[in-house]
Design a protein around this motif. Structure first.
Motif, PDB file in Angstrom:
ATOM      1  N   GLU A   1      12.396  -8.393   2.786  1.00 43.57           N
ATOM      2  CA  GLU A   1      11.005  -8.864   2.884  1.00 43.57           C
ATOM      3  C   GLU A   1      10.808 -10.334   2.528  1.00 43.57           C
ATOM      4  O   GLU A   1       9.803 -10.922   2.905  1.00 43.57           O
ATOM      5  CB  GLU A   1      10.076  -7.986   2.029  1.00 43.57           C
ATOM      6  CG  GLU A   1      10.205  -8.265   0.549  1.00 43.57           C
ATOM      7  CD  GLU A   1       8.863  -8.328  -0.163  1.00 43.57           C
ATOM      8  OE1 GLU A   1       7.835  -8.061   0.449  1.00 43.57           O
ATOM      9  OE2 GLU A   1       8.870  -8.679  -1.348  1.00 43.57           O
TER      10      GLU A   1
ATOM     11  N   ASN B   1       5.396  -6.019   0.860  1.00 41.13           N
ATOM     12  CA  ASN B   1       4.075  -6.650   0.982  1.00 41.13           C
ATOM     13  C   ASN B   1       4.118  -7.938   1.791  1.00 41.13           C
ATOM     14  O   ASN B   1       3.098  -8.424   2.258  1.00 41.13           O
ATOM     15  CB  ASN B   1       3.478  -6.915  -0.405  1.00 41.13           C
ATOM     16  CG  ASN B   1       4.390  -7.723  -1.288  1.00 41.13           C
ATOM     17  OD1 ASN B   1       5.573  -7.381  -1.457  1.00 41.13           O
ATOM     18  ND2 ASN B   1       3.890  -8.798  -1.869  1.00 41.13           N
TER      19      ASN B   1
ATOM     20  N   HIS C   1       8.346   0.084  -2.502  1.00 40.65           N
ATOM     21  CA  HIS C   1       8.154  -1.329  -2.801  1.00 40.65           C
ATOM     22  C   HIS C   1       6.875  -1.469  -3.608  1.00 40.65           C
ATOM     23  O   HIS C   1       5.766  -1.364  -3.065  1.00 40.65           O
ATOM     24  CB  HIS C   1       8.070  -2.085  -1.475  1.00 40.65           C
ATOM     25  CG  HIS C   1       8.226  -3.555  -1.622  1.00 40.65           C
ATOM     26  ND1 HIS C   1       9.453  -4.168  -1.677  1.00 40.65           N
ATOM     27  CD2 HIS C   1       7.314  -4.541  -1.731  1.00 40.65           C
ATOM     28  CE1 HIS C   1       9.300  -5.470  -1.805  1.00 40.65           C
ATOM     29  NE2 HIS C   1       8.001  -5.727  -1.845  1.00 40.65           N
TER      30      HIS C   1
ATOM     31  N   HIS D   1      10.813  -4.988  -4.981  1.00 38.27           N
ATOM     32  CA  HIS D   1       9.663  -5.897  -5.101  1.00 38.27           C
ATOM     33  C   HIS D   1       9.676  -6.766  -6.355  1.00 38.27           C
ATOM     34  O   HIS D   1       9.343  -7.943  -6.269  1.00 38.27           O
ATOM     35  CB  HIS D   1       8.318  -5.163  -5.030  1.00 38.27           C
ATOM     36  CG  HIS D   1       7.134  -6.068  -5.261  1.00 38.27           C
ATOM     37  ND1 HIS D   1       6.729  -7.018  -4.346  1.00 38.27           N
ATOM     38  CD2 HIS D   1       6.278  -6.183  -6.317  1.00 38.27           C
ATOM     39  CE1 HIS D   1       5.669  -7.660  -4.832  1.00 38.27           C
ATOM     40  NE2 HIS D   1       5.381  -7.186  -6.022  1.00 38.27           N
TER      41      HIS D   1
END
Ligand SMILES: [Fe+2]
Ligand SMILES: [Fe+2]
Length: 277
Positions: free
Chosen positions: A55, A83, A166, A191
């Motif tokens: 991510e 995110n 996450h 995360h």
């Protein structure tokens, strides 16, 4: 360890499948570490299947099709997000690969898929990506109910299930893992970019760790130049985050699972530096 290469899991006795989960790849130094060392790490630890959280792999967070392609070429079987899934417009081409998945609890009609069933020589491995909501400030569906619905829908379509949760808070991750204990074989958190030392098999049999940590620069604050973050805390002002560049490490965990009984044989937390090779 049983050699799985070129075997059909349905016709052979296989007692161990080794799954490597790799924590958030952060920017240039994290990417370069994956490109240089992931295949060597897989060989060293005799990995059969590898999930990488990508991510933050683009310079400005998110991922591009080019980066996703190179992470897959380096040895990832499935890439998960979080995110920052849509922080880079390059994500939309990257969804051409069904093995790149984004969190499943974005609202309906958002691009991409939240899960994939990967066929590993006859063994069907379900990988799901989901986002927590505590301290996340995104318009998301409930991760508990969304994953529940998924499992009702695709029950018995897979052999082993793996989930990347996450999320920001340890409490949400541990609550989620206990809620799904016995129903999901492997749950790992991503995360926070900080590895937790709580890997264990939950009472119902789920292999679990709260956070894998990150694949990024060691001398940084969660992958960002440390001076920027320190200044931000000292002054209360917001500064543009610049990713750190330098020596990186890979953080993750190896889950060794019996594909027949679904018992977790072992969980090994790893931190790998370039000096290890
Ligand atoms: Fe994140
Ligand atoms: Fe991240």
């Amino acid at each position: 360890m049983f050699e799985v290469k070129n075997l059909n899991f349905r016709s052979e006795m296989v007692f161990s499948v080794r799954i490597l989960a790799v924590g958030d790849v952060v920017s240039f130094s994290g990417r370069e570490f994956i490109y240089s060392f992931l295949s060597k790490i897989k060989e060293k630890y005799e990995i059969d299947f590898c999930v990488v959280n990508g991510e933050n792999s683009a310079n400005t967070n998110g991922i591009t099709s080019e980066i996703a392609k190179k992470i897959f070429e380096s040895g990832a079987d499935v890439v998960t997000l979080g995110n920052h899934a849509f922080s880079n417009k390059g994500i939309f081409q990257a969804f051409d690969s069904k093995n790149l998945i984004r969190p499943i609890n974005y609202p309906p009609k958002v691009e991409g898929a939240g899960y994939v069933i990967f066929n590993l020589k006859g063994l069907k491995i379900l990988v799901v990506n989901v986002l927590g909501r505590a301290l996340m400030n995104l318009q998301l569906d409930c991760p508990f109910r969304t994953v529940n619905k998924l499992f009702w829908r695709i029950n018995k379509m897979y052999d082993i299930s793996v989930l990347d949760f996450h999320a920001e808070t340890t409490s949400e991750k541990i609550a989620f893992a206990n809620y799904f204990d016995s129903r999901i074989n492997i749950i790992f958190g991503t995360h926070t970019h900080i590895q937790t030392a709580d890997e264990r098999v939950l009472p119902g049999g789920t292999g679990y760790i709260t956070d894998l940590g990150m694949t990024g620069v060691v001398d940084s604050v969660i992958g960002v130049k440390k001076e920027i973050i320190i200044n931000s805390f000292l002054t209360g002002k917001k500064y543009r985050f610049e990713k750190a560049v330098g020596d990186a490490c890979l953080c993750g965990a190896i889950f060794d699972i019996n594909p027949e009984s679904k018992n977790i044989n072992s969980i090994e937390r790893i931190v790998v530096f370039k000096e290890d090779f």
